[in-house]
Design an enzyme around this catalytic site. Structure first.
Site: not given
Length: 727
Positions: A580, A703, A671
């Site tokens: 991320s 995600h 995601d």
């Protein structure tokens, strides 16, 4: 106990030689051993009734690689405190698997247990009520009443009333009717089955983004556990998504109130997972009751006009996790107003108190009292501010005004006590401990917690207070537990590792910044806690938005150079991994320091803000990260050419021409936070310029890439990738 011991994965390419296959199998087996270590998710305590100690129940989970799910178990124990310095946990010989259980919630007295089972299809939702010896009742609620009960930890709210006859909870609203099309006509909402007709889609409804895809609006319901009758709570505006419901203290008469958190969504629903910057408020709604012939409280049908909803926190932009004091005289809640006001996803929290109107007259509500305000700057080891992601359903000590919380303090999570009347705050976990501590439950005025570190498996701890009020200290005992057992190979490897927390001076910081920002950032083994991280005060945290790709990159490079100079790292074997925003930083680092890293791994990395802004569930974040807090007010769904140019300049892809580090990408195709197109674009660009690249896409992952098989394959390949380039 472990049904998840899969054979080593067999995806090895046939071109691998025997040595490589042996290494793959060895790493796979080792990773399985680590993966099989159980996690402690929750715990509850119950009075035994015979005066012989306390009974406790631990909710634990473990990845099941073959089933590709997490298995959930319950493990019981009897706690006996023999003297001041000794406590004994007598564990049940085996845990009990909770197959299909979405939520488990004991009643306040501990005499009943609610188990909720959400279906994976359109079957009814199951509510089971258990006594100590048997299943007492079971109710099946059809999808026409409501959908799955929320058990996500955020909208989730399941609350028993005081006499344990009613349960309030949050569930998906029922499916809207969809148009039926036939060869001859169109009927709205028809359910007739006909080979010459089909169901249409109807209007699209926006959800709350990442992990909530396809989930319907969270709404409030109450079930009577005697009759199984379910009613939707009326009077709540359609624009409010509700969560975290609790029953207010019982008023005189037949009016009872529910307090809940509401998130308004009159325009767009922006992604809410991990995003504390979404405005929310506490609301109260009245539930009308009547006494049945058996003198039990029953739900009464009322019109929505009779039940106005009251906003309890209009003067503050964020309020969540409501908790009533044991005497019902005040309501305590957390606030992420710093996040809402600045646009940062997670900033420094604050704790507040409202004196509760026991007569139900909300016009007499006094102002909101600040119990723990936002800490802007903390020097040395002083309290850096509140960073708490949850509160126990019953966090209170017996004095009725002291609550316990887990909160991040520097580079660790600690447990603190807060007197909500005086505001007195104490760190009650050992100050010399670098471990992270999580509060599990209370045993009277004693504490059951779990502690761990980067090189230590979770360990159950028992805390007790020694001495008199204001003059004593908290002591902690290690608890022998089957939950923390792991293979000897894992123990041996962990025992050979060490970790420490080092303060590293920050280079090139403006002299007009305060000492709290400039003093240091932290390096923990292989983890860098840079400026902008939680746990160091609001001023340090807010120093990063608007400076991403520069301040954070410089901090990491400074930390690496520092440990290399100390002889703690080999400069020819430095690798970098992140997911991320950590993936954003990883891809920035290999572009801005192309000779520093021998290999890199990026899990769902953000590589191009200009691409992300039009596809993500959090487009506002692109503005805040690029412009700082002022970007919150300039956010628009139609970015200008100037915006897109700035987004590109802040992105790792702007440095891609310099990258030469071999990089592996792990991407979740579902995601919604950083859509898969972001990582794929960057990986393709690396391949185009001849950089060695490997890409694995997990078609059903979001995600976090947390499905057990995907998580396993992801980290196995990262390990192999790093091993290949660190030889």
């Amino acid at each position: 106990m472990d049904a998840s011991k899969a054979a080593p994965a067999k995806q090895v390419s046939s071109v691998l030689d025997a040595t490589a296959e042996e290494e793959y199998a060895s790493l796979s087996k080792l990773l399985q051993d680590f993966t099989n270590i159980s996690s402690i998710d929750k715990a509850w305590t119950f009075n035994s009734g015979n005066g012989n100690g306390t009974q406790a129940m631990f909710s634990i989970s473990q990845p099941n690689l073959l089933a590709n799910k997490r298995k959930k178990f319950m493990l019981s124990t009897v706690i006996s405190k023999e003297n001041e310095n000794s406590v004994t946990f007598q564990w049940a010989p085996f845990p009990v698997e909770m197959t299909g259980a979405s939520a488990v919630v004991p009643s306040p007295s501990g005499s009943k247990l609610l188990v909720v089972r959400n279906p994976e299809n359109e079957s009814p939702i199951q509510f089971e009520l258990w006594s100590q010896s048997q299943l007492e009742k079971e109710f099946h609620v059809p999808q026409t009443v409501h959908g799955s009960v929320y058990a996500d930890g955020w909208f989730e709210g399941i609350s028993w009333n005081s006499d344990e006859t009613l349960i309030a909870y949050v569930a998906e609203e029922p499916s809207p009717s969809k148009p039926t099309f036939s060869l001859g006509s169109t009927k709205g909402g028809s359910s007739d089955k006909d080979c010459n007709s089909w169901k249409g889609q109807g209007d699209w409804e926006e959800d709350w983004g990442e992990t909530y895809a396809g989930k319907r609006q969270p709404s409030l319901f109450v079930i009577n556990i005697n009759s199984g009758e379910v009613q939707a709570v009326k009077g709540i505006p359609k624009s409010l998504s509700v969560g975290q419901v609790v029953w207010a203290p019982l008023n005189e008469g037949l009016h009872q109130y529910l307090v809940f958190v509401g998130w308004s969504s009159e325009t767009r629903k922006l992604g809410i997972k991990y995003c504390y910057n979404r405005p929310c408020a506490l609301y109260a709604v009245r539930v009308s009751l009547y006494k049945s012939e058996a003198s039990e409280l029953e739900l009464k049908e009322s019109s929505s006009e009779d039940l106005p909803v009251v906003n309890l926190t209009e003067s503050i932009s964020s309020a969540f996790f409501p908790r009533f004091s044991p005497d019902g005289k005040f309501l305590v809640f957390l606030s992420a107003k710093s996040s809402v006001d600045s646009g940062a996803h997670s900033a420094t929290d604050s704790l507040h108190r409202i004196d509760w109107p026991t007569d139900g007259n909300f016009s007499s509500l006094e102002k909101i009292v600040d119990v723990i305000p936002v800490v802007q700057c903390a020097e040395g080891d002083c309290f850096p501010g509140l960073y708490s992601s949850s509160i126990l359903s019953n966090p209170w000590l017996s004095d009725g005004c002291t609550m316990l919380l887990s909160s991040i303090w520097g580079s660790s999570q600690v447990i603190i006590s807060v007197n909500v009347s005086s505001g007195e705050l104490l760190r009650i976990t050992p100050a010399e401990s670098n471990f992270s501590w999580s509060l599990l439950t209370l045993d009277g005025d004693n504490i059951i917690a779990v502690s761990s570190s980067p090189v230590d498996v979770p360990q159950v701890k028992y805390g007790y207070f020694v001495g008199k009020a204001n003059k004593g200290t908290w002591s902690w005992l290690n608890v022998s537990s089957p939950i923390s057992r792991c293979p000897e190979k894992v123990k041996s490897l962990l025992s050979s590792r060490q970790f420490s927390i080092m303060k590293i001076p920050v280079k090139g910081v403006s002299a007009n910044l305060t000492k709290g920002i400039t003093s240091c950032f932290w390096f923990v083994e292989d983890l860098v806690y840079l400026r902008g991280s939680l746990g160091f005060g609001e001023e340090a945290l807010q120093s990063l938005p608007g400076k991403v790709g520069s301040q954070d990159v410089n901090d990491v490079l400074t930390a690496i150079d520092h440990v290399i100079d100390m002889g703690l790292a080999n400069p020819s074997k430095v690798t970098v991994v992140g997911g991320s925003h950590g993936g954003f930083l990883t891809t920035h680092l290999i572009g801005q320091a192309p000779d520093k890293f021998v290999a890199a791994a990026a899990r769902n990395p953000l590589c191009n803000l200009a691409l992300m802004v039009g596809t993500t569930d959090i487009p506002d974040w692109c503005y805040v990260e690029s412009y700082g807090s002022k970007g919150k007010d300039s956010f628009t769904e139609s970015p200008s050419v100037e915006d897109l140019t700035r987004f590109h300049s802040k992105s790792p892809i702007s440095h891609i021409s310099k990258v030469k580090t071999p990089t592996i990408f792990l991407l979740g195709a579902q995601d919604l936070r950083v859509p898969v197109s972001n990582g794929l674009q960057y990986a393709r660009a690396l391949r185009e310029k001849g950089v060695e690249t490997k890409v694995i896409v997990f078609p059903n992952d979001v995600h976090g890439i947390e499905r057990p098989q995907s998580d396993f394959e992801s980290f196995l390949n990262i390990g192999l990738w790093f091993k290949k380039y660190c030889k």
